[in-house]
Design an enzyme around this catalytic site. Structure first.
Site, PDB file in Angstrom:
ATOM      1  CD1 TRP A  26      54.101 -11.219  -9.981  1.00 33.34           C
ATOM      2  CD2 TRP A  26      52.882 -12.927 -10.748  1.00 33.34           C
ATOM      3  NE1 TRP A  26      54.904 -12.340 -10.022  1.00 33.34           N
ATOM      4  CE2 TRP A  26      54.185 -13.392 -10.486  1.00 33.34           C
ATOM      5  CE3 TRP A  26      51.937 -13.830 -11.251  1.00 33.34           C
ATOM      6  CZ2 TRP A  26      54.571 -14.722 -10.696  1.00 33.34           C
ATOM      7  CZ3 TRP A  26      52.327 -15.154 -11.456  1.00 33.34           C
ATOM      8  CH2 TRP A  26      53.620 -15.591 -11.184  1.00 33.34           C
TER       9      TRP A  26
ATOM     10  CG  ASP B 145      48.262 -10.922  -5.590  1.00 35.91           C
ATOM     11  OD1 ASP B 145      48.796 -11.284  -4.522  1.00 35.91           O
ATOM     12  OD2 ASP B 145      48.606 -11.356  -6.705  1.00 35.91           O
TER      13      ASP B 145
ATOM     14  CE  LYS C 221      56.672 -14.532  -5.260  1.00 35.76           C
ATOM     15  NZ  LYS C 221      55.413 -14.370  -5.987  1.00 35.76           N
TER      16      LYS C 221
END
Ligand SMILES: *Cc1c(COP(=O)(O)O)cnc(C)c1O
Length: 366
Positions: A106, A176, A200
């Site tokens: 990511w 993040d 999530k």
């Protein structure tokens, strides 16, 4: 026909949500008790929804101990849109590079988008080592001139998680936290910006929580498209256009659960640690049958990524675990293997059942 059990959903995302929240959502789809209308048909311009946004903001501030110097926004476009909005806002026209850590799948996506907008410097990369560990402080040579430092607190695919705050106090930290937001306390005031999509740990897809300190917008370009300008959303109190009313409401229910049922993030973190310890112990006591991807010191409490001795055994593990009711255990398509995600909504007993299944599977196949 399937025999999957929602209790045993170990998906990397969208992730499992608490059972009591799902029950309230069911009721809200028919009618939100205090309104009399379905959550799917309530106006975003209603007083009720303005109160939902306010309560959610207050709950996040309370859970994180966040001060008034930060805005709390509920945006769309997922973490992926933040990968672009952040450098569009903080990097355009700058000459000194923003610093990015490349710690996994990511963060690689984030830095590729930042490169389009301005100069970046990859401060550290784990790519050559297959992203199996995180950097130590001694490996990070921060520059005082960077417009900001960007990193990911939990690499969801590889299962690597920082257990400390990185960076310098005089360079804005942008983080993040999509896959570990509200899973533990986090010294939120030390970050200039934190962003996390909901799907999530804290709700369904469709909404992304963005916390940002007012002062980082002081040099931001004025000529951005309205929707991509943080100032528009601040001014409109997250109701700039039609927001995802349903997703925001579910995140509110999750924050109520965190505050009232769990008793705050300290307790949530303790429970999340217990779940992770159980599975890591299972890996460590397996005589190398289960092989953890991450360096032990950098192990994630959210995502346990591991391999078996062969691809065939991994296939059999996935088939047999599905037959036993478990789901979401296939590793991310970028690295394969197995991944058990232990988000807030997953119970300790579900983690115990998986550990039990793993012990049996090893006995039969090891
Ligand atoms: C899943 C994930 C993303 C991608 O988020 P989208 O909402 O699908 O854009 C970004 N960052 C992290 C850390 C993730 O786990």
């Amino acid at each position: 026909m399937h025999n999957l059990s929602n209790r045993l959903n170990f998906s990397g995302g969208p992730g499992a949500l608490p059972e009591t929240v799902l029950q309230q959502v069911q009721q809200a789809i028919s009618a939100v008790p205090e309104v009399g209308l379905s959550i799917l048909g309530i106006s975003h311009r209603s007083d009720w929804f303005a109160a939902v946004v306010q309560e959610l903001e207050d709950n996040i501030r309370t859970l994180l101990g966040l001060s008034k110097g930060s805005h709390v926004l509920f945006l769309q476009g997922g973490a992926t849109q933040q990968f672009s909005m952040i450098p569009m806002t903080l990097l355009r026209g700058k000459t000194s590079p923003a610093e990015y850590l490349h710690t996994g799948y990511w963060s690689g996506k984030a830095l590729a988008e930042a490169k389009r907008e301005g100069p970046i410097r990859v401060l550290w990369s784990g790519e050559a080592n297959n992203f199996d560990r995180l950097p130590t402080d001694a490996e990070l040579d921060y520059s005082p001139d960077a417009p900001y430092l960007h990193y990911i607190s939990n690499e969801t695919v590889e299962g690597l998680q920082f257990q400390r705050v990185l960076g310098r106090d005089d360079v804005p930290r942008v983080c993040d936290m999509s896959s570990d937001f509200l899973s533990r306390p986090c010294e939120a005031d030390r970050y200039a910006m934190i962003y996390a999509h909901a799907q999530k740990n804290i709700g369904p897809a469709g909404v992304t929580v963005v916390l940002l300190r007012d002062e980082i917008l002081k040099d931001a370009p004025e000529d951005m498209p309205g929707f991509l300008n943080y100032r528009s959303h601040i001014k409109a109190h997250s109701i700039y256009n039609t927001p995802p009313v349903f997703s925001i409401y579910v995140v509110l229910l999750v924050t109520r659960w965190l505050l009232n049922d769990m008793g705050g993030l300290g307790n949530m973190a303790a429970l999340n640690s217990s779940k992770a310890e159980l599975l890591y112990r299972t890996l460590d006591q397996s005589d190398n049958f289960y092989r953890g991807h991450a360096n032990i010191a950098d192990r994630s409490l959210m995502n346990v990524s591991f391999n078996l001795p062969s691809k065939d055994l991994e296939q059999r593990f996935l088939q047999e675990s599905a037959a036993a009711g478990f789901s979401g255990l296939g590793g991310h398509r970028s690295i394969g293997g197995i991944r058990a995600s232990l988000y807030n909504g997953l119970t300790l007993s579900a983690a115990e059942e998986l550990a039990g299944f793993m012990a049996e599977f090893k006995k039969a196949n090891g």
